[in-house]
Write a protein that holds these residues in place. Structure first.
Motif, PDB file in Angstrom:
ATOM      1  N   ARG A  22       0.959  -1.598  -0.223  1.00 45.49           N
ATOM      2  CA  ARG A  22      -0.364   0.114  -0.242  1.00 45.49           C
ATOM      3  C   ARG A  22       0.992   0.843  -0.077  1.00 45.49           C
ATOM      4  NH1 ARG A  22      -2.637  -2.710   3.833  1.00 45.49           N
ATOM      5  NH2 ARG A  22      -4.978  -3.489   3.352  1.00 45.49           N
ATOM      6  N   GLN A  23       1.810   1.037   0.585  1.00 45.08           N
ATOM      7  CA  GLN A  23       2.726   2.464   1.129  1.00 45.08           C
ATOM      8  C   GLN A  23       3.793   2.849  -0.466  1.00 45.08           C
ATOM      9  OE1 GLN A  23       6.138   2.341   3.712  1.00 45.08           O
ATOM     10  NE2 GLN A  23       6.411   4.544   3.266  1.00 45.08           N
ATOM     11  N   ALA A  24       3.779   2.010  -1.042  1.00 47.96           N
ATOM     12  CA  ALA A  24       4.418   1.675  -2.084  1.00 47.96           C
ATOM     13  C   ALA A  24       3.260   2.238  -3.992  1.00 47.96           C
ATOM     14  CB  ALA A  24       5.142   0.088  -2.762  1.00 47.96           C
ATOM     15  N   THR A  25       2.339   1.888  -3.695  1.00 43.09           N
ATOM     16  CA  THR A  25       1.109   2.519  -4.196  1.00 43.09           C
ATOM     17  C   THR A  25       1.113   3.790  -3.877  1.00 43.09           C
ATOM     18  OG1 THR A  25       0.534  -0.004  -4.343  1.00 43.09           O
ATOM     19  CG2 THR A  25      -1.419   1.919  -5.015  1.00 43.09           C
ATOM     20  N   ALA A  26       1.251   4.200  -2.334  1.00 39.43           N
ATOM     21  CA  ALA A  26       0.493   5.601  -2.350  1.00 39.43           C
ATOM     22  C   ALA A  26       1.837   6.272  -2.345  1.00 39.43           C
ATOM     23  CB  ALA A  26       0.427   5.448  -0.803  1.00 39.43           C
ATOM     24  N   ASN A  27       2.683   5.606  -2.700  1.00 33.11           N
ATOM     25  CA  ASN A  27       3.937   6.963  -3.370  1.00 33.11           C
ATOM     26  C   ASN A  27       4.058   7.403  -4.354  1.00 33.11           C
ATOM     27  OD1 ASN A  27       4.792   6.365  -0.274  1.00 33.11           O
ATOM     28  ND2 ASN A  27       7.332   6.317  -0.760  1.00 33.11           N
ATOM     29  N   LEU A  28       3.636   6.208  -4.935  1.00 31.56           N
ATOM     30  CA  LEU A  28       3.482   6.481  -7.205  1.00 31.56           C
ATOM     31  C   LEU A  28       2.019   6.849  -6.930  1.00 31.56           C
ATOM     32  CD1 LEU A  28       4.340   2.459  -7.812  1.00 31.56           C
ATOM     33  CD2 LEU A  28       5.845   4.545  -8.151  1.00 31.56           C
ATOM     34  N   ILE A  29       1.623   7.393  -6.564  1.00 33.46           N
ATOM     35  CA  ILE A  29      -0.078   8.219  -6.379  1.00 33.46           C
ATOM     36  C   ILE A  29       0.351   9.356  -6.095  1.00 33.46           C
ATOM     37  CG2 ILE A  29      -2.776   8.406  -6.276  1.00 33.46           C
ATOM     38  CD1 ILE A  29      -2.975   5.667  -5.443  1.00 33.46           C
ATOM     39  N   SER A  30       0.912   9.718  -5.020  1.00 35.10           N
ATOM     40  CA  SER A  30       1.426  10.631  -4.980  1.00 35.10           C
ATOM     41  C   SER A  30       2.155  11.466  -5.810  1.00 35.10           C
ATOM     42  CB  SER A  30       2.187  10.972  -3.202  1.00 35.10           C
ATOM     43  OG  SER A  30       2.854  11.809  -2.750  1.00 35.10           O
ATOM     44  N   ASN A  31       3.545  10.681  -6.951  1.00 36.35           N
ATOM     45  CA  ASN A  31       4.149  11.999  -6.655  1.00 36.35           C
ATOM     46  C   ASN A  31       3.584  11.538  -8.244  1.00 36.35           C
ATOM     47  OD1 ASN A  31       7.716  11.223  -7.731  1.00 36.35           O
ATOM     48  ND2 ASN A  31       6.967  10.448  -9.670  1.00 36.35           N
ATOM     49  N   ALA A  32       2.997  10.526  -8.868  1.00 39.67           N
ATOM     50  CA  ALA A  32       1.802  11.455  -9.742  1.00 39.67           C
ATOM     51  C   ALA A  32       1.219  12.488  -9.971  1.00 39.67           C
ATOM     52  CB  ALA A  32       1.048  10.254  -9.917  1.00 39.67           C
ATOM     53  N   VAL A  33       0.147  12.841  -8.518  1.00 36.35           N
ATOM     54  CA  VAL A  33       0.070  14.658  -7.793  1.00 36.35           C
ATOM     55  C   VAL A  33       0.481  15.345  -8.503  1.00 36.35           C
ATOM     56  CG1 VAL A  33      -1.691  15.321  -6.797  1.00 36.35           C
ATOM     57  CG2 VAL A  33      -2.253  12.578  -6.747  1.00 36.35           C
ATOM     58  N   ARG A  34       1.438  15.439  -7.354  1.00 38.40           N
ATOM     59  CA  ARG A  34       2.725  16.356  -8.257  1.00 38.40           C
ATOM     60  C   ARG A  34       2.769  16.864  -9.215  1.00 38.40           C
ATOM     61  NH1 ARG A  34       6.342  14.017  -4.236  1.00 38.40           N
ATOM     62  NH2 ARG A  34       4.805  14.872  -2.849  1.00 38.40           N
ATOM     63  N   TYR A  35       3.028  15.906  -9.953  1.00 38.79           N
ATOM     64  CA  TYR A  35       3.930  15.998 -11.645  1.00 38.79           C
ATOM     65  C   TYR A  35       2.142  16.333 -12.592  1.00 38.79           C
ATOM     66  CZ  TYR A  35       8.251  16.172  -9.433  1.00 38.79           C
ATOM     67  OH  TYR A  35       9.405  15.316  -8.075  1.00 38.79           O
ATOM     68  N   THR A  36       1.081  15.731 -12.137  1.00 36.13           N
ATOM     69  CA  THR A  36       0.870  16.431 -12.858  1.00 36.13           C
ATOM     70  C   THR A  36      -0.804  17.561 -13.194  1.00 36.13           C
ATOM     71  OG1 THR A  36       0.094  13.339 -13.160  1.00 36.13           O
ATOM     72  CG2 THR A  36      -1.839  15.206 -13.752  1.00 36.13           C
ATOM     73  N   PRO A  37      -0.269  18.616 -13.572  1.00 38.61           N
ATOM     74  CA  PRO A  37      -1.436  19.915 -13.692  1.00 38.61           C
ATOM     75  C   PRO A  37      -2.658  19.540 -13.825  1.00 38.61           C
ATOM     76  CG  PRO A  37      -0.131  19.558 -16.061  1.00 38.61           C
ATOM     77  CD  PRO A  37      -0.050  18.175 -15.439  1.00 38.61           C
ATOM     78  N   GLU A  38      -3.202  20.734 -12.924  1.00 41.37           N
ATOM     79  CA  GLU A  38      -4.886  20.684 -13.297  1.00 41.37           C
ATOM     80  C   GLU A  38      -5.669  20.611 -14.607  1.00 41.37           C
ATOM     81  OE1 GLU A  38      -7.478  24.039 -11.805  1.00 41.37           O
ATOM     82  OE2 GLU A  38      -6.241  24.066  -9.668  1.00 41.37           O
ATOM     83  N   GLY A  39      -6.398  19.162 -14.663  1.00 40.73           N
ATOM     84  CA  GLY A  39      -6.775  18.813 -15.551  1.00 40.73           C
ATOM     85  C   GLY A  39      -7.329  17.446 -16.031  1.00 40.73           C
ATOM     86  N   GLY A  40      -5.034  16.965 -15.413  1.00 35.92           N
ATOM     87  CA  GLY A  40      -4.568  16.300 -15.783  1.00 35.92           C
ATOM     88  C   GLY A  40      -4.911  14.528 -15.595  1.00 35.92           C
ATOM     89  N   THR A  41      -5.183  13.811 -16.061  1.00 31.27           N
ATOM     90  CA  THR A  41      -5.835  12.688 -15.595  1.00 31.27           C
ATOM     91  C   THR A  41      -4.584  11.335 -14.647  1.00 31.27           C
ATOM     92  OG1 THR A  41      -7.410  12.613 -17.089  1.00 31.27           O
ATOM     93  CG2 THR A  41      -6.721  10.499 -16.969  1.00 31.27           C
ATOM     94  N   ILE A  42      -4.675  10.542 -13.522  1.00 33.77           N
ATOM     95  CA  ILE A  42      -4.135   9.396 -13.453  1.00 33.77           C
ATOM     96  C   ILE A  42      -5.036   8.168 -13.202  1.00 33.77           C
ATOM     97  CG2 ILE A  42      -2.766   8.956 -10.943  1.00 33.77           C
ATOM     98  CD1 ILE A  42      -2.642  12.103  -9.986  1.00 33.77           C
ATOM     99  N   THR A  43      -3.648   7.341 -13.310  1.00 32.98           N
ATOM    100  CA  THR A  43      -4.756   5.748 -13.806  1.00 32.98           C
ATOM    101  C   THR A  43      -4.136   4.753 -12.966  1.00 32.98           C
ATOM    102  OG1 THR A  43      -5.754   6.446 -16.065  1.00 32.98           O
ATOM    103  CG2 THR A  43      -5.674   4.366 -15.637  1.00 32.98           C
ATOM    104  N   ILE A  44      -5.012   4.072 -12.394  1.00 35.23           N
ATOM    105  CA  ILE A  44      -4.607   2.992 -11.434  1.00 35.23           C
ATOM    106  C   ILE A  44      -4.947   1.987 -12.393  1.00 35.23           C
ATOM    107  CG2 ILE A  44      -4.457   2.164  -8.890  1.00 35.23           C
ATOM    108  CD1 ILE A  44      -4.775   5.230  -8.594  1.00 35.23           C
ATOM    109  N   THR A  45      -4.166   1.487 -12.931  1.00 33.27           N
ATOM    110  CA  THR A  45      -4.564  -0.364 -13.038  1.00 33.27           C
ATOM    111  C   THR A  45      -3.443  -1.749 -12.394  1.00 33.27           C
ATOM    112  OG1 THR A  45      -4.635   0.710 -15.395  1.00 33.27           O
ATOM    113  CG2 THR A  45      -4.619  -1.970 -14.687  1.00 33.27           C
ATOM    114  N   ALA A  46      -4.802  -2.762 -11.181  1.00 30.49           N
ATOM    115  CA  ALA A  46      -4.153  -4.272 -11.366  1.00 30.49           C
ATOM    116  C   ALA A  46      -4.601  -4.659 -11.973  1.00 30.49           C
ATOM    117  CB  ALA A  46      -5.088  -3.432  -9.617  1.00 30.49           C
TER     118      ALA A  46
END
Length: 143
Positions: free
Chosen positions: A23-47
């Motif tokens: 969970r921590q590893a996944t949260a770190n990846l999501i946090s990183n994506a949020v940090r580097y994606t500007p407003e209006g962007g999309t983050i897609t998580i797939t398992a």
């Protein structure tokens, strides 16, 4: 406007590992994506489930990275160009790599400048055969 968050998963993916660490590893990846994606962007998580490995991908439409940056992102304290980055200590991705290494897996990064990045974690699938080989280690499911 915020960010668009999409989540796609196969509910039958089970991997060997420590649920809290994964969970921590996944949260770190999501946090990183949020940090580097500007407003209006999309983050897609797939398992999803591969032949031998479970895969968790975090794809964003953010600032992306060059091939040179892709080689360095997992080094402790490395950060993208400070003119493009906001916050963070530069340890999140190195922690992801350490966690995935502990699980006998690997992590891959793909991306291009201004087109986003995709980080994919690969962790061995849970099977009755792997349980016999490794003993009763905890398992983690996506559901």
């Amino acid at each position: 406007e915020g960010l668009n968050l999409e989540f796609e998963y196969d509910p039958h993916v089970y991997v060997y590992g420590d649920a809290d660490l994964l969970r921590q590893a996944t949260a770190n990846l999501i946090s990183n994506a949020v940090r580097y994606t500007p407003e209006g962007g999309t983050i897609t998580i797939t398992a999803r489930k591969g032949e031998l490995m479970g895969q968790i991908s975090v794809r964003d439409t953010g600032i992306g990275l060059t091939p040179e940056e892709a080689k360095m992102v997992f080094q402790r304290f490395w950060r993208a160009d400070s003119a493009r980055a906001t916050g963070g200590l530069g340890v999140g991705l190195s922690v992801v790599k350490e966690i995935v290494d502990q699980h006998n897996g690997w992590v891959r990064v793909e991306g291009r400048p201004n087109e986003g990045a995709c980080f994919t974690v690969y962790v061995p699938l849970y099977t009755s055969e792997s349980e016999k080989k490794k003993g009763n280690r905890p398992r983690f499911g996506t559901n």
